[in-house]
Motif scaffolding. Structure first.
Motif, PDB file in Angstrom:
ATOM      1  N   GLN A  26      -2.586 -25.407  18.021  1.00 58.14           N
ATOM      2  CA  GLN A  26      -3.319 -25.454  16.754  1.00 58.14           C
ATOM      3  C   GLN A  26      -2.792 -24.400  15.784  1.00 58.14           C
ATOM      4  O   GLN A  26      -2.719 -24.637  14.575  1.00 58.14           O
ATOM      5  CB  GLN A  26      -4.814 -25.260  17.006  1.00 58.14           C
ATOM      6  CG  GLN A  26      -5.670 -25.521  15.772  1.00 58.14           C
ATOM      7  CD  GLN A  26      -7.144 -25.570  16.092  1.00 58.14           C
ATOM      8  OE1 GLN A  26      -7.607 -24.984  17.077  1.00 58.14           O
ATOM      9  NE2 GLN A  26      -7.915 -26.260  15.269  1.00 58.14           N
ATOM     10  N   GLN A  27      -2.424 -23.241  16.300  1.00 55.54           N
ATOM     11  CA  GLN A  27      -1.847 -22.208  15.430  1.00 55.54           C
ATOM     12  C   GLN A  27      -0.516 -22.664  14.851  1.00 55.54           C
ATOM     13  O   GLN A  27      -0.208 -22.402  13.682  1.00 55.54           O
ATOM     14  CB  GLN A  27      -1.648 -20.914  16.227  1.00 55.54           C
ATOM     15  CG  GLN A  27      -2.942 -20.221  16.639  1.00 55.54           C
ATOM     16  CD  GLN A  27      -2.679 -19.141  17.671  1.00 55.54           C
ATOM     17  OE1 GLN A  27      -1.662 -18.468  17.629  1.00 55.54           O
ATOM     18  NE2 GLN A  27      -3.590 -18.989  18.623  1.00 55.54           N
ATOM     19  N   LYS A  28       0.293 -23.358  15.665  1.00 57.86           N
ATOM     20  CA  LYS A  28       1.583 -23.846  15.183  1.00 57.86           C
ATOM     21  C   LYS A  28       1.404 -24.938  14.133  1.00 57.86           C
ATOM     22  O   LYS A  28       2.148 -25.002  13.149  1.00 57.86           O
ATOM     23  CB  LYS A  28       2.416 -24.379  16.351  1.00 57.86           C
ATOM     24  CG  LYS A  28       2.802 -23.327  17.364  1.00 57.86           C
ATOM     25  CD  LYS A  28       3.682 -22.262  16.742  1.00 57.86           C
ATOM     26  CE  LYS A  28       4.107 -21.225  17.752  1.00 57.86           C
ATOM     27  NZ  LYS A  28       4.887 -20.138  17.123  1.00 57.86           N
ATOM     28  N   GLY A  29       0.425 -25.814  14.327  1.00 54.06           N
ATOM     29  CA  GLY A  29       0.118 -26.850  13.337  1.00 54.06           C
ATOM     30  C   GLY A  29       1.224 -27.858  13.116  1.00 54.06           C
ATOM     31  O   GLY A  29       1.427 -28.323  11.986  1.00 54.06           O
ATOM     32  N   VAL A  30       1.943 -28.235  14.186  1.00 48.49           N
ATOM     33  CA  VAL A  30       3.072 -29.160  14.019  1.00 48.49           C
ATOM     34  C   VAL A  30       2.983 -30.363  14.952  1.00 48.49           C
ATOM     35  O   VAL A  30       3.910 -31.160  15.017  1.00 48.49           O
ATOM     36  CB  VAL A  30       4.416 -28.429  14.245  1.00 48.49           C
ATOM     37  CG1 VAL A  30       4.637 -27.367  13.180  1.00 48.49           C
ATOM     38  CG2 VAL A  30       4.487 -27.818  15.646  1.00 48.49           C
TER      39      VAL A  30
END
Length: 685
Positions: A26-30
């Motif tokens: 989720q932090q990466k968002g990719v």
């Protein structure tokens, strides 16, 4: 123009590491998580109850924020919309997340206090209404609900309009001639009603009241005390309720500092809600979980490198041919601001090319033609350029919007210079009215580089039609390229070559309706060159247009009905194709007249504003009026016509351009990400 290559990522990892891995992704968002095929021994996560609680808490936060806005308005500068999200490190984010429950409690208290204020205000209104109803009865010093003694009774009421006690006594005497123990006193009388107190024997009370009801008599509001005493009691309660309301409002007004906490909690719970929705798509067994999703090829290494520290098996593969693969666009700085314009229409389908890059040139070009005032373009370009230059930390969506309007502003300056429109004819008006220049004088810098659109309608209209044909032919060419890319070479030929031949063949006949015989007087060098070039090309095409037209029509008749299985169907389809092609393109080309029409609207209104400012004869008055009208008139003209240019530029892309080649219907790539509104998490795990 580019659609990023999307690949499938599959991951199997220990169930104990599930939360940590999902948080990282989720932090990466990719990565967009999808529901994988059913696998024996795995069941999908069940988070509906927790998701419901989270959504209710988000609604509570929104309600509390709206409540605070009533009692402690949040003051934001006009430039607040340009500010980026507040940065917060991951460590601080998690630390503050532990206090979200306390924030929710405070929000619940705020909502309850708002309800208390509403209840108090309603009670004040109710008591005030009761007090107003009792006011006419203030003179009655006995309880209004009536009463009885051992032998007598009394009741109080009113009759609509003016009435007198004698008439009522007469009615009672007629109906009860044997009863002489009845007395009536008038309490008040006005145009609306008359109040009475009626005294009689206890055993006659019901009969007396029934007779009076026949005359319209109704009981007064019942109170256990006199009207004056009840009014005084209500006044005390109203005073107490208002004091309590003021105290609650003051308490709510002191909670301005809670805005930041509410905004954080809303972001925190929003991230949690997105995570919970994703967990519902991830099957798990007693020991491991299985995740499947889509990821852009460019981001694969970034994600796989981060996953190396987990006990996880990761596999990257190509999606199946029939999979509903999401679309992620990636364009250069010139075209990227218009990806949202493409998305508003529809994302590209699997077989489509990304039209954004090609559309960008036409979009900016046509926008400038429609607004077509260099002064307005300078305002737009300088304003957006300054913001882009000095506000480098803006969020990407806002930055892209400003970039779009910057390029539109540059195009508007170009076309305004072509037409010689700088705040309309302001340069000429100022020179003539304030500097004593002869009528019609225009400083050299502000003269049209090409032509004055207001006075040269036909030639400008022809150029608009030519630009329209280029736009349409580009769409047809993209259709052919798309067909070739998808292995439909015959369709590529049949849908492009006949169209080009037919329209090029008929174009000289169409343009004969508008072309002038000679160069208009006073044309600039560029205008003369453009005019002569159009005439030369027109003359050249006119020599070959008949063969081209016939060849195109024959090809259309032979190919337009190719999908039909019968000879009659093929011929009918071919003839309909001719009608559809010629009629459709005629309408499409005429649509580009709006390039001239909107440009004229901007220029004419600007000229009218300039003229209105010079109506007074007195120079001092004229100068003042011209300044006022110039500022406010041109602001209004810019505001109105920038909307028109935006709407009609979109229309030319969506209807005329996209209609030639673009299917759309693709699904936008929606990754699991920290979609926050106020805070931006800056530190990665």
């Amino acid at each position: 123009m580019a659609k990023l290559k999307i690949e499938v990522i599959e991951l199997v990892a220990a169930l104990a590491q599930k939360d940590e891995i999902i948080d990282l992704l989720q932090q990466k968002g990719v990565l967009e998580i999808t529901v994988p095929p059913e696998t024996e021994g795995f069941t999908l996560g069940k988070t509906q109850a927790e998701s419901g609680d989270t959504q209710r808490n988000i609604q509570l936060l929104q309600e509390a924020r709206e409540t605070l806005a009533k009692y402690a308005p949040e003051k934001k500068p006009l430039t607040a919309m340009l500010e980026p999200r507040r940065e917060i490190t991951l460590a601080d984010y998690r630390k503050r997340g532990g206090g979200v429950d306390e924030i929710l409690k405070e929000c619940a208290e705020i909502v309850e206090k708002d309800k208390k204020v509403a209840d108090l205000r309603a009670e004040v209104i109710r008591l005030g209404t009761l007090s107003d109803a009792l006011e006419p009865w203030r003179a009655a010093d006995i309880p209004l609900k009536g009463g009885v003694t051992e032998k007598t009774a009394y009741f109080i009421g009113s009759i609509k309009g003016k009435a007198d006690r004698e008439s009522l006594l007469a009615v009672l005497a007629r109906e009860m001639p044997e009863n002489e123990c009845i007395e009536i006193e008038t309490v008040f009388s006005d145009d609306l009603q008359t109040g009475f107190a009626v005294f009689c024997l206890k055993q006659d009370a019901e009969a007396v009241e029934n007779i009076l009801r026949g005359e319209g008599f109704v009981r007064a509001p019942e109170t256990a005390e006199s009207a004056a005493e009840a009014i005084a009691k209500y006044s005390e309660r109203i005073k107490a309720d208002k004091e309590e309301e003021a105290a609650v409002c003051a308490e709510l007004g002191e909670k301005k500092a809670l805005y930041a906490d509410i905004d954080f909690a809303a972001d925190y719970l929003s991230v949690a809600a997105d995570k919970l929705l994703s967990l519902e798509k991830i099957p798990e067994s007693t020991r491991v979980f299985f995740l499947r999703g889509y990821i852009a090829r460019r981001d694969v290494k970034k994600v796989t490198d981060c996953l190396e520290r987990f006990d996880a098996a990761v596999e990257i593969s190509e999606p199946a041919p029939d999979e509903d693969v999401p679309v992620l666009l990636s364009n250069n700085a010139f075209a990227a601001p218009l990806e949202n314009i493409t998305g508003m229409y529809s994302m590209p389908s699997k077989g489509d090319v990304d039209p954004t890059g090609i559309m960008a040139f036409f979009y900016y070009f046509f926008f400038g033609m429609m607004l077509s005032d260099a002064g307005y373009g300078l305002i737009i370009a300088l304003a957006t350029g300054a913001l882009l230059l000095f506000k480098k930390n803006m969020e990407k969506p806002l930055r892209n919007t400003l970039k779009m309007y910057f390029f539109c502003g540059v195009s508007t300056v170009f076309w305004g210079a072509m037409y010689g429109s700088w705040f309309g004819d302001a340069a000429s008006v100022i020179s003539v009215n304030f500097f004593g220049k002869p009528q019609g004088y225009t400083p050299a810098f502000f003269k049209p580089v090409w032509t004055d659109a207001v006075n040269d309608l036909m030639n400008v209209l022809i150029v608009c039609f030519i630009f329209g044909l280029v736009h349409l032919f580009t769409g047809v060419l993209l259709k052919g390229i798309t067909d070739i890319k998808n292995g439909r070479k015959l369709d590529a030929f049949c849908d492009t070559v006949p169209t080009f031949l037919t329209i090029i063949g008929i174009a000289p006949v169409f343009f004969n309706l508008f072309l002038q015989d000679s160069v208009p007087e006073g044309y600039s060098a560029l205008g003369t060159f453009v005019f002569n070039t159009i005439k030369t090309v027109h003359a050249g095409l006119s020599k070959f247009n008949v063969p081209l037209l016939l060849a195109g029509l024959v090809l259309v008749v032979l190919t337009a009905g190719r999908d039909s299985k019968t000879v009659g169907g093929k011929i009918g389809g071919g003839l309909y194709g001719v009608y559809n092609l010629v009629g459709g393109y005629l309408g499409d080309v005429l649509s580009y007249a709006r390039l001239l029409a909107l440009g004229l609207a901007t220029g004419v209104i600007a000229n009218v504003m300039n003229m209105l400012g010079t109506l007074p004869q007195d120079q001092a008055v004229k100068a003042v009026l011209f300044t006022i009208v110039f500022i406010f008139g041109h602001i209004a003209n810019l505001a109105i016509n920038i909307i028109g240019a935006y709407v009609h530029t979109n229309r030319l892309q969506y209807v005329e351009f996209f209609g030639k080649f673009y299917e759309g219907g693709g699904r936008a790539f929606v990754p699991l990400a920290a979609n926050t509104k106020t805070y931006k998490i800056t530190e990665e795990n």
